[in-house]
Design a protein around this motif. Sequence first.
Motif, PDB file in Angstrom:
ATOM      1  N   VAL A 345      49.162  44.310  36.353  1.00 33.93           N
ATOM      2  CA  VAL A 345      48.334  43.108  36.461  1.00 33.93           C
ATOM      3  C   VAL A 345      49.120  41.964  37.091  1.00 33.93           C
ATOM      4  CG1 VAL A 345      46.759  43.728  34.599  1.00 33.93           C
ATOM      5  CG2 VAL A 345      48.780  42.356  34.074  1.00 33.93           C
ATOM      6  N   VAL A 346      50.444  41.917  36.872  1.00 34.69           N
ATOM      7  CA  VAL A 346      51.253  40.921  37.574  1.00 34.69           C
ATOM      8  C   VAL A 346      51.219  41.202  39.077  1.00 34.69           C
ATOM      9  CG1 VAL A 346      53.537  39.882  37.816  1.00 34.69           C
ATOM     10  CG2 VAL A 346      52.717  40.550  35.552  1.00 34.69           C
ATOM     11  N   ASP A 347      51.255  42.470  39.437  1.00 33.09           N
ATOM     12  CA  ASP A 347      51.137  42.841  40.847  1.00 33.09           C
ATOM     13  C   ASP A 347      49.783  42.417  41.413  1.00 33.09           C
ATOM     14  OD1 ASP A 347      52.531  44.846  42.983  1.00 33.09           O
ATOM     15  OD2 ASP A 347      50.360  45.079  43.050  1.00 33.09           O
ATOM     16  N   TRP A 348      48.714  42.646  40.656  1.00 29.52           N
ATOM     17  CA  TRP A 348      47.377  42.248  41.128  1.00 29.52           C
ATOM     18  C   TRP A 348      47.284  40.735  41.312  1.00 29.52           C
ATOM     19  CZ3 TRP A 348      44.200  45.612  37.152  1.00 29.52           C
ATOM     20  CH2 TRP A 348      44.254  46.949  37.550  1.00 29.52           C
ATOM     21  N   ALA A 349      47.969  39.977  40.457  1.00 34.59           N
ATOM     22  CA  ALA A 349      47.909  38.514  40.533  1.00 34.59           C
ATOM     23  C   ALA A 349      48.724  37.958  41.691  1.00 34.59           C
ATOM     24  CB  ALA A 349      48.404  37.901  39.225  1.00 34.59           C
ATOM     25  N   THR A 350      49.547  38.786  42.302  1.00 35.02           N
ATOM     26  CA  THR A 350      50.424  38.322  43.385  1.00 35.02           C
ATOM     27  C   THR A 350      50.185  39.143  44.650  1.00 35.02           C
ATOM     28  OG1 THR A 350      52.188  39.719  42.446  1.00 35.02           O
ATOM     29  CG2 THR A 350      52.181  37.399  41.831  1.00 35.02           C
ATOM     30  N   ARG A 351      50.780  40.326  44.710  1.00 35.83           N
ATOM     31  CA  ARG A 351      50.625  41.182  45.891  1.00 35.83           C
ATOM     32  C   ARG A 351      49.182  41.607  46.106  1.00 35.83           C
ATOM     33  NH1 ARG A 351      54.451  46.055  47.244  1.00 35.83           N
ATOM     34  NH2 ARG A 351      53.676  46.866  45.260  1.00 35.83           N
ATOM     35  N   GLY A 352      48.457  41.832  45.007  1.00 39.63           N
ATOM     36  CA  GLY A 352      47.065  42.245  45.143  1.00 39.63           C
ATOM     37  C   GLY A 352      46.244  41.217  45.891  1.00 39.63           C
ATOM     38  N   GLY A 353      46.457  39.938  45.561  1.00 34.19           N
ATOM     39  CA  GLY A 353      45.748  38.881  46.271  1.00 34.19           C
ATOM     40  C   GLY A 353      46.170  38.790  47.716  1.00 34.19           C
ATOM     41  N   ALA A 354      47.476  38.948  47.968  1.00 33.17           N
ATOM     42  CA  ALA A 354      47.970  38.886  49.345  1.00 33.17           C
ATOM     43  C   ALA A 354      47.362  39.995  50.194  1.00 33.17           C
ATOM     44  CB  ALA A 354      49.498  38.975  49.352  1.00 33.17           C
ATOM     45  N   LYS A 355      47.289  41.203  49.633  1.00 33.13           N
ATOM     46  CA  LYS A 355      46.708  42.322  50.375  1.00 33.13           C
ATOM     47  C   LYS A 355      45.225  42.091  50.640  1.00 33.13           C
ATOM     48  CE  LYS A 355      49.951  45.793  48.604  1.00 33.13           C
ATOM     49  NZ  LYS A 355      50.116  46.959  47.687  1.00 33.13           N
ATOM     50  N   ALA A 356      44.497  41.594  49.631  1.00 34.43           N
ATOM     51  CA  ALA A 356      43.071  41.346  49.806  1.00 34.43           C
ATOM     52  C   ALA A 356      42.803  40.357  50.935  1.00 34.43           C
ATOM     53  CB  ALA A 356      42.465  40.835  48.503  1.00 34.43           C
ATOM     54  N   LEU A 357      43.695  39.383  51.085  1.00 31.70           N
ATOM     55  CA  LEU A 357      43.520  38.350  52.108  1.00 31.70           C
ATOM     56  C   LEU A 357      44.162  38.732  53.439  1.00 31.70           C
ATOM     57  CD1 LEU A 357      44.147  35.136  49.975  1.00 31.70           C
ATOM     58  CD2 LEU A 357      41.977  36.289  50.472  1.00 31.70           C
ATOM     59  N   GLY A 358      44.727  39.934  53.515  1.00 30.63           N
ATOM     60  CA  GLY A 358      45.396  40.349  54.743  1.00 30.63           C
ATOM     61  C   GLY A 358      46.668  39.572  55.003  1.00 30.63           C
ATOM     62  N   ARG A 359      47.326  39.088  53.921  1.00 32.62           N
ATOM     63  CA  ARG A 359      48.515  38.266  54.066  1.00 32.62           C
ATOM     64  C   ARG A 359      49.744  38.901  53.411  1.00 32.62           C
ATOM     65  NH1 ARG A 359      48.130  32.857  55.407  1.00 32.62           N
ATOM     66  NH2 ARG A 359      50.356  33.212  55.736  1.00 32.62           N
ATOM     67  N   ASP A 360      49.705  40.194  53.147  1.00 34.73           N
ATOM     68  CA  ASP A 360      50.842  40.807  52.470  1.00 34.73           C
ATOM     69  C   ASP A 360      52.072  40.909  53.362  1.00 34.73           C
ATOM     70  OD1 ASP A 360      48.894  42.597  53.629  1.00 34.73           O
ATOM     71  OD2 ASP A 360      50.148  44.269  52.998  1.00 34.73           O
ATOM     72  N   ASP A 361      51.928  40.586  54.651  1.00 35.75           N
ATOM     73  CA  ASP A 361      53.102  40.509  55.518  1.00 35.75           C
ATOM     74  C   ASP A 361      53.882  39.218  55.281  1.00 35.75           C
ATOM     75  OD1 ASP A 361      51.035  38.907  56.535  1.00 35.75           O
ATOM     76  OD2 ASP A 361      51.760  39.098  58.588  1.00 35.75           O
ATOM     77  N   SER A 362      53.245  38.227  54.641  1.00 38.26           N
ATOM     78  CA  SER A 362      53.907  36.932  54.485  1.00 38.26           C
ATOM     79  C   SER A 362      53.831  36.352  53.080  1.00 38.26           C
ATOM     80  CB  SER A 362      53.298  35.920  55.469  1.00 38.26           C
ATOM     81  OG  SER A 362      51.891  35.794  55.257  1.00 38.26           O
ATOM     82  N   LEU A 363      52.969  36.875  52.232  1.00 35.76           N
ATOM     83  CA  LEU A 363      52.788  36.351  50.886  1.00 35.76           C
ATOM     84  C   LEU A 363      52.895  37.479  49.867  1.00 35.76           C
ATOM     85  CD1 LEU A 363      49.645  34.054  51.440  1.00 35.76           C
ATOM     86  CD2 LEU A 363      52.038  33.332  51.452  1.00 35.76           C
ATOM     87  N   GLY A 364      53.044  37.121  48.590  1.00 37.83           N
ATOM     88  CA  GLY A 364      52.902  38.073  47.513  1.00 37.83           C
ATOM     89  C   GLY A 364      54.163  38.701  46.987  1.00 37.83           C
ATOM     90  N   SER A 365      55.321  38.448  47.596  1.00 35.46           N
ATOM     91  CA  SER A 365      56.574  39.004  47.083  1.00 35.46           C
ATOM     92  C   SER A 365      57.720  38.052  47.399  1.00 35.46           C
ATOM     93  CB  SER A 365      56.852  40.388  47.672  1.00 35.46           C
ATOM     94  OG  SER A 365      57.018  40.327  49.071  1.00 35.46           O
ATOM     95  N   VAL A 366      58.826  38.221  46.669  1.00 36.95           N
ATOM     96  CA  VAL A 366      60.010  37.382  46.855  1.00 36.95           C
ATOM     97  C   VAL A 366      60.988  38.160  47.728  1.00 36.95           C
ATOM     98  CG1 VAL A 366      61.803  36.021  45.724  1.00 36.95           C
ATOM     99  CG2 VAL A 366      59.600  36.377  44.579  1.00 36.95           C
ATOM    100  N   GLU A 367      60.757  38.115  49.032  1.00 35.50           N
ATOM    101  CA  GLU A 367      61.562  38.854  49.993  1.00 35.50           C
ATOM    102  C   GLU A 367      61.932  37.956  51.160  1.00 35.50           C
ATOM    103  OE1 GLU A 367      60.387  43.287  50.293  1.00 35.50           O
ATOM    104  OE2 GLU A 367      58.479  42.225  50.035  1.00 35.50           O
ATOM    105  N   VAL A 368      63.087  38.192  51.714  1.00 34.33           N
ATOM    106  CA  VAL A 368      63.566  37.394  52.838  1.00 34.33           C
ATOM    107  C   VAL A 368      62.562  37.472  53.989  1.00 34.33           C
ATOM    108  CG1 VAL A 368      65.381  37.159  54.578  1.00 34.33           C
ATOM    109  CG2 VAL A 368      65.985  37.633  52.191  1.00 34.33           C
TER     110      VAL A 368
END
Length: 487
Positions: A345-368
């Motif tokens: 559910v923590v993943d859904w609240a972060t990466r899940g939202g980014a993927k739904a919005l087509g923004r997982d290339d730039s949002l949803g995780s703490v990566e360089v």
Amino acid sequence: MADQGVRPPVVLRGATVLVMDDAKAVLTGADVLTDNDKIAAVGPSLAVPEGTVEIDASDGIVMPGMIDTHRHMWQTVQRGYGADWTLTQYFVYYYLEHGKRFRPEDIHAGNLLAAAEAIDAGVTTCVDWSHNNHTTEHADAAVDALQAIPGRFVFAYGNIQAPPWEWSTTPEFRDFVNRRITGDDMLGFQIAFDIPGDPSFPEQAAFEVARELGVPVTTHAGVWGATNDDGIRLMHEHGFMTPESIYVHAATLTEDSYQRIAGTGGSVSVATESEQSAGQGYPPTWAIRKHGIPVSLSMDTSVWWSGDLFSAMRSTLGADRSRDHLEAHGNGDTVTNHALRAEQVVDWATRGGAKALGRDDSLGSVEVGKKADLVLLKNDASPVSFPILNPYGHVAFQAQRGDVHTVLVDGRIVKRDGQLVGVDLAAIRRQVDSSLDYLRSEMGDEAWQQGMHPDVPEVALVESPYQYNEFHGAAPASKAQDDGEGG
């Protein structure tokens, strides 16, 4: 919000970091360094440039900014008003009666308050499911409010006062899109409307507008008594189900509809507090998990519920697990291992939202290289802040909005030491108060109070056969007398 130029670098020192990557990495004693709008480095004891803003994150959790994929922000001007509503009462109030009273300035007030509420709770990206734009002046007011608050938003344009094939095809709507949707990274765009299932599929015209504009459609699907499998089937048969499609609730759909969503790559925005309380249907994560359908979380509306995703995570875990237990008990069985975990559910609240919005290339995780949308959970004054043994469980079950210490959006500090930065709450309060005075005067005091306090249905009490009357009255005394006479 006007761009403020280059941001100073920020370093969050010594945190437990939930990276939210495929490896499910959890770092301890780690730093996160930002450079302008991006994450520049993640690791222990980072060297930082001169002038870096240093924030002590020890004994805290750093995680990606949370993403809400469905929030009717304009309704926040009436926070808590509908706490005892059913979905039917909500529809009557906003769709049929009082929603049409809202002026552009009332939409503006609600959006200001909701946007401030979002970043205060660590929701750095929020979809404004704005479905009361009965004029483009209302939509302009909504966007003006979003751009006045230092958060990241997606404006989902809707209009509950007219059918989508009418408002989406007007010159006024196209003019609004040309004027306001300019590719700003801080303001995304969707079109929001529902498909009740009319066999003639009049919504096709609105879908074609969305396709021409190259923007996603977000729709309330699987809502008891309102939208059902027919809407999904019509979308599919006409070729309008795409990976960008977001199906909100999806709580009363059949396996066939879930298979269509899974097969076309769409995602479901689950608003568990809403589904549990209002009656759209049982929160569907238990049903859609087996289809591998991507999930994001949302809170729906503050006219009823909390405006944070901590409650969304907690209630989603509770609903999913209670369904598993209920089915097992009905079969005379026992659940010995949970299928849905706190980590998910923590993943859904972060990466899940980014993927739904087509923004997982730039949002949803703490990566360089990702956008510096970050949340620090830290509350040294709270006994609930330690120990942090299972950080995912801590976020899902222990943390709350009061534990949001620092928030960065696009590399800017928008909350620090528990206080919003760059948000004039006193001014927002004045606007909200003005709108409430207007709405109440338009309705009249009696209707205002009745709207907030709907009738309570009568409940017939069941007579209990377990009445312990033999211990009442004279019985104990009589026994005492008998004992005395026999002594």
